[in-house]
Write a protein that holds these residues in place. Structure first.
Motif, PDB file in Angstrom:
ATOM      1  N   THR A 110       0.904  -1.048  -0.131  1.00 14.09           N
ATOM      2  CA  THR A 110       0.011   0.145   0.068  1.00 14.09           C
ATOM      3  C   THR A 110       0.918   1.206  -0.183  1.00 14.09           C
ATOM      4  N   PRO A 111       0.650   2.143  -1.042  1.00 13.12           N
ATOM      5  CA  PRO A 111       1.528   3.321  -0.989  1.00 13.12           C
ATOM      6  C   PRO A 111       1.353   4.034   0.156  1.00 13.12           C
ATOM      7  N   ARG A 112       2.259   4.692   0.838  1.00 13.03           N
ATOM      8  CA  ARG A 112       2.237   5.211   2.082  1.00 13.03           C
ATOM      9  C   ARG A 112       2.122   6.821   1.669  1.00 13.03           C
ATOM     10  N   HIS A 135       2.607  15.136   3.966  1.00 14.04           N
ATOM     11  CA  HIS A 135       1.569  16.122   4.185  1.00 14.04           C
ATOM     12  C   HIS A 135       0.677  16.537   3.031  1.00 14.04           C
ATOM     13  N   GLY A 136      -0.601  16.235   3.150  1.00 14.66           N
ATOM     14  CA  GLY A 136      -1.478  16.619   2.015  1.00 14.66           C
ATOM     15  C   GLY A 136      -1.691  15.497   0.872  1.00 14.66           C
ATOM     16  N   ASP A 146      -2.166  12.243   0.844  1.00 18.25           N
ATOM     17  CA  ASP A 146      -3.573  11.476   0.980  1.00 18.25           C
ATOM     18  C   ASP A 146      -4.787  11.990   0.500  1.00 18.25           C
ATOM     19  N   ALA A 147      -4.954  13.514   0.403  1.00  9.77           N
ATOM     20  CA  ALA A 147      -5.855  14.120  -0.122  1.00  9.77           C
ATOM     21  C   ALA A 147      -5.768  14.495  -1.338  1.00  9.77           C
ATOM     22  N   HIS A 148      -4.591  14.734  -1.790  1.00 14.29           N
ATOM     23  CA  HIS A 148      -4.257  15.405  -3.395  1.00 14.29           C
ATOM     24  C   HIS A 148      -3.779  14.670  -4.297  1.00 14.29           C
ATOM     25  N   ALA A 149      -3.079  13.292  -4.080  1.00 12.07           N
ATOM     26  CA  ALA A 149      -2.375  12.508  -4.796  1.00 12.07           C
ATOM     27  C   ALA A 149      -3.165  11.369  -5.109  1.00 12.07           C
ATOM     28  N   VAL A 150      -2.970  10.453  -6.280  1.00 14.65           N
ATOM     29  CA  VAL A 150      -3.475   9.347  -6.361  1.00 14.65           C
ATOM     30  C   VAL A 150      -2.559   8.047  -6.197  1.00 14.65           C
ATOM     31  N   PRO A 151      -2.760   7.245  -5.455  1.00 14.33           N
ATOM     32  CA  PRO A 151      -1.776   6.148  -5.341  1.00 14.33           C
ATOM     33  C   PRO A 151      -1.889   5.307  -6.665  1.00 14.33           C
ATOM     34  N   VAL A 152      -1.056   4.573  -7.164  1.00 17.22           N
ATOM     35  CA  VAL A 152      -1.349   3.617  -8.009  1.00 17.22           C
ATOM     36  C   VAL A 152      -2.050   2.350  -7.375  1.00 17.22           C
ATOM     37  N   GLU A 169      -0.402  19.745  -1.998  1.00 16.24           N
ATOM     38  CA  GLU A 169      -1.617  20.631  -2.138  1.00 16.24           C
ATOM     39  C   GLU A 169      -2.268  20.532  -3.544  1.00 16.24           C
ATOM     40  N   GLU A 170      -3.540  21.040  -3.210  1.00 18.68           N
ATOM     41  CA  GLU A 170      -4.443  21.034  -4.511  1.00 18.68           C
ATOM     42  C   GLU A 170      -3.587  21.829  -5.727  1.00 18.68           C
ATOM     43  N   GLY A 171      -3.158  21.034  -6.850  1.00 20.47           N
ATOM     44  CA  GLY A 171      -2.574  21.674  -8.045  1.00 20.47           C
ATOM     45  C   GLY A 171      -1.100  21.914  -7.907  1.00 20.47           C
TER      46      GLY A 171
END
Length: 770
Positions: A120-122, A127-128, A130-136, A240-242
């Motif tokens: 599982t990608p950590r 910071h941030g 888990d909310a703004h990145a997409v783990p494969v 962060e977003e973007g």
């Protein structure tokens, strides 16, 4: 001393539970399919029905493969292996009771357990992220986001910036695949691929750190040629977003951030007694057994083989299939386990997005289009092993005449008793102790009208009928058609409640009648517990009190309920089959096709996701749907069950004295139903239902229509068929959709009775609500 073993025929002496549908476990399933072990029951617990083959994922992203080309159908493979498939996710382990704790179903007992859930990608460590990145991983989440990205780029011209975090083979290969696919999508629409901006971030000084320098140089040149900005020696510290932030404090803009690094073990493993390494992976020895609990095995990325540490690569997971299957078989039969020592070097074929690949092994470096064709051949051959399931050969089906499972003295006596001549009458009941243990933790809903019930067991239940209410009675009973007793219990209860709701009544009490295959007491107890847990969950949701029942032994699992309901004595809420009126439209609340789909499932001819969708439809209650139909003026209603759509419609037209026009094109169908019907796969009840074809006007003209056979398809826990005033139909549909009946559709209209004997007319013109 080991006791004499019983002959083949007992359902389950030992349970091997497989958690996760990774590459190793698909190999275990295939090996047990080709050589079953008498007395051993396999259960696969996995959230996803279709598991991706990691070696083909970049090719899928690049557009070289379709979804089914790169996914193994676990439900179908499990059926082939004679294994139970539980669509759920493990969240813990009860070591003392030997049970797997699940997210949304009762715990699953095991005698031997194996875990193959991948890494599982950590993202939570940054910071941030888990909310703004997409783990494969998990793949289904990445795939959903990937499909959204494709649609967004197609619909919104302009620069799109994609960042991939992770400079290993997985990150590089995925980036090049994404760039290739997105570039072709833009070119196909007459747009400039230069709208895309790609960047790769890796904290290592070089990309592909585990490969030789020539391989690295090849990919460095490829990334440079394709305009990818490579940020080596750069650690991402915030998202962060973007945009994302590097460890030098600089921010980099990115519309999509894909995470392919910092993988570790699932968080729930921390709360088990399993020995884990620093990254949360399960520490195992040479036999693939946990160092802290020899009853538990682990394989694939989730396992860390302490004596032979290796890179997390799919090749090791694949090759662990055979030794894991052999050791599970040895463990359950009381034989010595064998060590597994993985190879030190392995061949990696890494694609560059287009149909070109690089071969890497130790100091070996080869590249070319031929390497991609070689990889394609290897990958397709691997997938064919699990998706192109051949019929069992006579030699493969030969099994020992007696089970080799090691039993203690008490278990051996139970096993022999279970296969001896069984008593009839009351002697066929499941033992009181076994039954009481199985039901002890269930908590049926309480109703004040129940004076004597399970809370104070007696020879019969005593229930008061409230003033101003009339009783509605129904009964249903059928044998299991799926191998998951919990889901079967849900469906059986839902099916039985359907008649009550279709009448416009509320469910009050239910009495169960169950048949359970004989076997070891612990196995019988768990089957009853799993099945009744599902049933009570549905009954409680309907505010229906389970007040008693009877459980007996039989050759097959079966369950039914006698349900009592209440309806106002003035009958204003009553919806009967004879209440259809000319000018009404026919609304069907759920799609049809369960009969053909489960006939196909038994023949390995249905895709797992088709069965998933069918089960989801079957466990959806008709309670809210019936209330909604009544609120919108429905005067007639029935639930679709064994007689199929046509049979139930005829049951409504005859007492109503009306004719009906049915639109074949408007029928809501479960995914896959048309395909299985077209293949000639029909339910065993279909021939009896087809006799009602004489109710169709000019029926010979419709026989060749692809949807014609589905008129006779028997349904289990089907939807509601109701007559609703035409002027209120659209509002009714909107309300049904809002309540979760997303497939609710107008499928016909009611007309005054004509002069012909046949009450049903077919059409393929989409009907209007007015």
């Amino acid at each position: 001393m080991q006791q004499p073993q019983p002959p083949l025929g007992l359902q389950a002496l030992r349970d091997i539970v497989l958690v996760g549908g990774g590459h190793t476990h698909v190999g275990v399933l295939k090996r047990f399919a080709m050589r079953p072990e008498p007395g051993v029951r396999l259960t696969l617990i996995c959230r996803d029905t279709h598991t991706p083959y990691s070696g083909m994922l970049p090719g899928y992203v690049a557009g070289h493969y379709g979804y089914d080309d790169v996914h193994i159908d676990l439900r179908r493979l499990a059926e082939y292996a004679g294994a139970r498939f539980f669509a759920d996710e493990a969240v813990g382990i009860d070591h003392e009771s030997r049970r797997v704790l699940c997210h949304s179903r009762p715990p699953v007992p095991y005698d031997w357990l194996s875990i193959n859930i991948g890494s599982t990608p950590r993202v939570g460590r940054v910071h941030g992220a888990d909310a703004h990145a997409v783990p494969v991983k998990p793949i289904h989440r990445f795939n959903d986001r990937w499909q959204t990205l494709l649609q967004r780029i197609e619909a919104h011209p302009g620069t799109t910036r994609v960042a991939v975090v992770g400079g290993g083979a997985g990150g590089v290969e995925l980036l090049l695949a994404m760039q290739y696919r997105l570039g072709r999508e833009l070119s196909a629409r007459g747009r400039d691929p230069a709208e895309l901006r790609f960047a790769l971030f890796t904290r290592g000084e070089h990309i592909l750190p585990t490969h030789n320098p020539r391989v690295r140089r090849h990919f460095e040149a490829t990334l440079r040629r394709r305009g990818v900005a490579v940020h080596a020696g750069t650690e991402v510290v915030a998202v962060e977003e973007g945009r994302l932030q590097a460890d030098d404090g600089r921010w980099h803009d990115a519309d999509e951030i894909v995470w392919v690094t910092n993988a570790g073990g699932a968080d729930w493993l921390k709360d088990t007694r399993l020995a884990l390494d620093d990254d949360g992976f399960i520490r195992v020895g040479e036999t693939l057994q946990s160092l802290s609990d020899p009853r538990i095995f682990a394989a694939g990325d989730i396992a860390h083989q302490v004596d032979h540490p290796r890179e997390k690569a799919g090749v090791f997971a694949v090759r662990q299939g055979r030794p894991l299957a052999d050791n599970l078989r040895a463990a359950v039969t009381g034989r010595p386990l064998s060590p597994y020592r993985p190879q030190r070097d392995w061949l990696a074929l890494i694609s560059t997005g287009d149909r070109h690949a690089v071969a890497s092994r130790g100091g070996l470096y080869l590249a070319g289009d031929w390497a991609w064709r070689w990889k394609d051949w290897i990958d397709r051959r691997f997938m064919a092993r699990f998706n192109d399931l051949p019929p069992m050969t006579e030699d493969a089906m030969k099994a020992p005449a007696r089970s080799r499972v090691a039993l203690d003295e008490d278990e051996s006596a139970q096993a022999i008793s279970a296969l001896a001549m069984r008593c009839g009458g009351c002697g066929a009941k499941v033992g009181a102790t076994t039954l009481s243990r199985a039901l002890s933790t269930l908590e049926p809903v309480a109703r004040e009208e129940v004076l004597v019930g399970l809370h104070a067991p007696d020879d019969a239940a005593v229930v008061r009928v409230p003033p101003g209410k009339d009783m509605v009675h129904t009964v249903d009973f059928f044998r299991a058609f799926i191998d998951d007793p919990y889901v079967f219990g849900q469906i059986a209860a839902n099916h039985a409640l359907g008649d009550i709701f279709a009448m416009g009544a509320e469910a009050q009490t239910a009495t169960a009648v169950a048949t359970v295959p004989q076997g070891l007491e612990a196995k019988v107890e768990d089957t009853v517990f799993q099945m009744m847990s599902g049933a009570v969950e549905v009954l409680n949701a309907a505010d229906c009190a389970l007040v008693g029942g009877h459980t007996g032994e039989g050759s097959e699992l079966a369950l039914g309920f006698a349900v009592n309901g209440l309806i106002d004595s003035d009958s204003t809420a009553l919806m009967t089959k004879g209440g259809l009126r000319p000018g009404q439209v026919l609304i069907l609340t759920k799609p049809i096709g369960t009969g053909t789909l489960f006939a196909a499932h038994a023949r390995l001819a249905a895709r797992g996701r088709w069965i998933d969708a069918a089960l989801a439809s079957m466990v959806q209650s008709n309670r809210e749907g019936a209330a909604c139909l009544h609120e919108h003026g429905a005067t007639a209603c029935t639930d679709l069950t064994g007689f199929g759509l046509l049979g139930h419609l005829v049951e409504m037209t005859r007492p109503s004295g009306v004719d009906a026009e049915l639109d074949l094109a408007a029928l809501p169908l479960l995914e896959g139903a048309e395909e299985t019907v077209a293949a000639g796969i029909l339910s065993s009840l279909q021939p009896a239902n087809v006799r009602l074809r004489r109710a169709i006007r000019d029926q010979a003209a419709w026989v060749e229509h692809p949807r014609y056979p589905l008129l006779f398809d028997p349904q289990t826990a089907g939807g509601l068929l109701a007559g609703v005033p035409a002027e209120r139909a659209e509002a009714c549909l909107s309300a049904l959709h809002a309540r979760g009946y997303t497939h609710a559709t107008i499928i016909g209209r009611i007309n005054s009775a004509g002069e012909t004997l046949e009450p049903i007319t077919l059409t393929t013109t989409m009907l209007e609500a007015s």
